[in-house]
Design a protein around this motif. Structure first.
Motif, PDB file in Angstrom:
ATOM      1  N   LEU A  19      29.947 -11.053  55.524  1.00  0.00           N
ATOM      2  CA  LEU A  19      31.139 -11.887  55.665  1.00  0.00           C
ATOM      3  C   LEU A  19      32.373 -11.260  55.019  1.00  0.00           C
ATOM      4  CD1 LEU A  19      29.672 -15.461  55.039  1.00  0.00           C
ATOM      5  CD2 LEU A  19      30.234 -14.369  57.207  1.00  0.00           C
ATOM      6  N   TYR A  20      32.159 -10.269  54.169  1.00  0.00           N
ATOM      7  CA  TYR A  20      33.290  -9.547  53.563  1.00  0.00           C
ATOM      8  C   TYR A  20      34.151  -8.891  54.636  1.00  0.00           C
ATOM      9  CZ  TYR A  20      35.585  -7.218  49.626  1.00  0.00           C
ATOM     10  OH  TYR A  20      36.501  -6.813  48.680  1.00  0.00           O
ATOM     11  N   GLY A  21      33.553  -8.650  55.795  1.00  0.00           N
ATOM     12  CA  GLY A  21      34.294  -8.061  56.901  1.00  0.00           C
ATOM     13  C   GLY A  21      35.436  -8.915  57.404  1.00  0.00           C
ATOM     14  N   LEU A  22      35.424 -10.211  57.114  1.00  0.00           N
ATOM     15  CA  LEU A  22      36.524 -11.086  57.542  1.00  0.00           C
ATOM     16  C   LEU A  22      37.804 -10.815  56.765  1.00  0.00           C
ATOM     17  CD1 LEU A  22      34.689 -14.506  58.030  1.00  0.00           C
ATOM     18  CD2 LEU A  22      35.633 -13.022  59.795  1.00  0.00           C
ATOM     19  N   PHE A  27      25.648  -2.726  59.589  1.00  0.00           N
ATOM     20  CA  PHE A  27      26.049  -2.829  60.991  1.00  0.00           C
ATOM     21  C   PHE A  27      26.678  -4.193  61.270  1.00  0.00           C
ATOM     22  CE2 PHE A  27      22.761   0.437  61.104  1.00  0.00           C
ATOM     23  CZ  PHE A  27      23.349   1.388  61.928  1.00  0.00           C
ATOM     24  N   ALA A  28      26.092  -5.239  60.665  1.00  0.00           N
ATOM     25  CA  ALA A  28      26.666  -6.578  60.830  1.00  0.00           C
ATOM     26  C   ALA A  28      28.057  -6.649  60.224  1.00  0.00           C
ATOM     27  CB  ALA A  28      25.740  -7.612  60.194  1.00  0.00           C
ATOM     28  N   GLU A  80      36.461 -17.870  51.404  1.00  0.00           N
ATOM     29  CA  GLU A  80      36.137 -18.559  50.154  1.00  0.00           C
ATOM     30  C   GLU A  80      34.625 -18.715  49.999  1.00  0.00           C
ATOM     31  OE1 GLU A  80      37.439 -20.503  46.559  1.00  0.00           O
ATOM     32  OE2 GLU A  80      38.380 -19.171  48.009  1.00  0.00           O
ATOM     33  N   VAL A  81      33.953 -19.058  51.107  1.00  0.00           N
ATOM     34  CA  VAL A  81      32.490 -19.157  51.082  1.00  0.00           C
ATOM     35  C   VAL A  81      31.873 -17.803  50.738  1.00  0.00           C
ATOM     36  CG1 VAL A  81      30.434 -19.566  52.500  1.00  0.00           C
ATOM     37  CG2 VAL A  81      32.405 -21.106  52.679  1.00  0.00           C
ATOM     38  N   ASP A  82      32.449 -16.748  51.288  1.00  0.00           N
ATOM     39  CA  ASP A  82      31.950 -15.407  51.013  1.00  0.00           C
ATOM     40  C   ASP A  82      32.089 -15.067  49.529  1.00  0.00           C
ATOM     41  OD1 ASP A  82      31.098 -12.667  51.646  1.00  0.00           O
ATOM     42  OD2 ASP A  82      33.177 -12.145  51.218  1.00  0.00           O
ATOM     43  N   THR A  83      33.206 -15.447  48.938  1.00  0.00           N
ATOM     44  CA  THR A  83      33.389 -15.213  47.500  1.00  0.00           C
ATOM     45  C   THR A  83      32.327 -15.954  46.695  1.00  0.00           C
ATOM     46  OG1 THR A  83      35.775 -14.946  47.818  1.00  0.00           O
ATOM     47  CG2 THR A  83      35.012 -15.389  45.588  1.00  0.00           C
TER      48      THR A  83
END
Length: 385
Positions: free
Chosen positions: A101-104, A305-306, A329-332
């Motif tokens: 999700l850091y990719g966002l 890859f994801a 925020e969820v990723d954090t």
């Protein structure tokens, strides 16, 4: 006296209830550890919003591992038996999801903002720093390979997040990861105060070309953590901060190909070591390898890859900004829970055993990032412009 057997109609209900109970058992085992990790993550995120801590580059991730270590070496051992499953789940599974999700936070368009020179600078800084970590750490200082590689990953890419992302690939222990993260915190904090002074010196010496924007690329390509980049670049100026963050994000995007190449290299190196160990001496003083072929086991980091897929998807701007903000925020939270869990699983005695060598390696890499990074920036700017 006889007991009536359960009716046929009640049998499916009993079976259904048993199935639900069996499905709930793993969740119940994970719950205590998840609650502890989540509570520490929430506290770390609250502390991370304090202005003074933000100005000095202390992110929620850094604070989460510190809090985890404090609790892990005091009260946590009393409840470790009942919460260990959830803590391990946070440290492993939530970490991978957090990296994806850091990719966002990134888009392909970020590359265009720093141009070819910025991308080339990031790549050269990353490659040279990690190579130095392996050569100096493993060969010269005699450190174990996993710790040296984790310190190299944290120094060359994006600090604690890179260390955590590299952990499943190198299969490191909790204390090795914590030592690597600690070096990122120490020298990244020093960088926050050092780089504004370097900017004033650069005005006179002009070692890093390109003015404020050029110095911003230098900051983004050489400082460890994103939060530390922001803190250092803001002291220089808003334009430097904008350029520094973009350069840093491009450097973060290199995490996925780095993990894939690292996994392939480790698999090949392990195969070579296995071949040497399975060689047997013969009468003519030569060695003969065993007949069984040894195939390298490639630990494919699928989450890398994801991560790339999420970056590409985010580049299409299909998600509303509000959704991206909430997901970020969820990723954090996920990454903070992973860092807190790592702290819980780390013992101070294990860090003491690591000795002075990890700090010495991190110091050498930090010196290279400051001096060598400036030379790389100057050389690339002169060559590409």
């Amino acid at each position: 006296m006889t007991t009536a057997a359960p009716s046929r109609s009640s049998a499916p209900a009993l079976a259904s209830g048993g199935a639900i109970g069996n499905a709930m058992d793993p969740l119940l085992r994970l719950l205590p550890g998840l609650l502890i990790s989540g509570a520490l993550a929430a506290f770390a995120m609250a502390l991370g919003r304090i202005g003074w801590l933000q100005d000095h580059g202390f992110s929620a991730l850094t604070l989460a591992i510190v809090l985890g270590m404090l609790v892990g070496n005091t009260v946590y051992p009393r409840v470790a038996s009942m919460s260990g499953a959830g803590v391990n789940f946070s440290k492993q599974n939530l970490l991978r999801l957090g990296v994806v999700l850091y990719g966002l936070r990134l888009t392909v368009q970020d590359i265009g903002h720093v141009g070819l020179a910025g991308v080339a600078t990031d790549a050269l800084v990353l490659g040279s720093t990690f190579a130095l970590a392996c050569v100096i750490g493993i060969r010269w200082l005699g450190m174990d390979r996993k710790t040296a590689m984790l310190i190299g990953a944290g120094s060359s890419i994006c600090g604690a997040a890179a260390v955590m992302a590299a952990e499943p690939v190198v299969k490191a222990r909790a204390e090795q990861v914590t030592v690597a993260v600690a070096t990122v915190v120490v020298f990244g904090t020093i960088a926050i105060f050092l780089y504004p002074l370097l900017f004033e010196l650069n005005r006179q010496w002009q070692l890093v070309p390109g003015g404020t924007d050029g110095f911003g690329i230098y900051v983004g390509s050489t400082i460890h953590e994103v939060a530390q980049v922001v803190a250092a670049a803001r002291s220089v100026g808003p334009h430097a901060a904008d350029t520094a963050v973009i350069a840093k994000m491009v450097r973060v995007m290199m995490l996925a190909p780095f993990l894939i190449m690292l996994s392939a290299w480790l698999a090949r190196d392990d195969a070579r070591r296995t071949v040497r160990m399975t060689s047997v001496p013969v009468a003519n003083e030569h060695t003969a390898r065993l007949e069984a072929p040894i195939k390298p086991k490639l630990a494919v980091p699928w989450f890398a890859f994801a991560f790339v897929g999420v970056v590409l998807f985010n580049s299409l701007n299909l998600l509303p900004p509000s959704v991206v903000a909430v997901t970020t925020e969820v990723d954090t939270i996920l990454l903070a829970m992973a860092m807190a869990a790592l702290g819980l699983a780390t013992h101070i005695s294990s860090i003491r055993k690591a000795g002075i060598k990890p700090l010495l390696l991190a110091l050498i890499l930090f010196t290279w990032l400051v001096v060598g990074g400036a030379l790389i920036n100057r050389w690339v700017f002169a060559l590409i412009g």
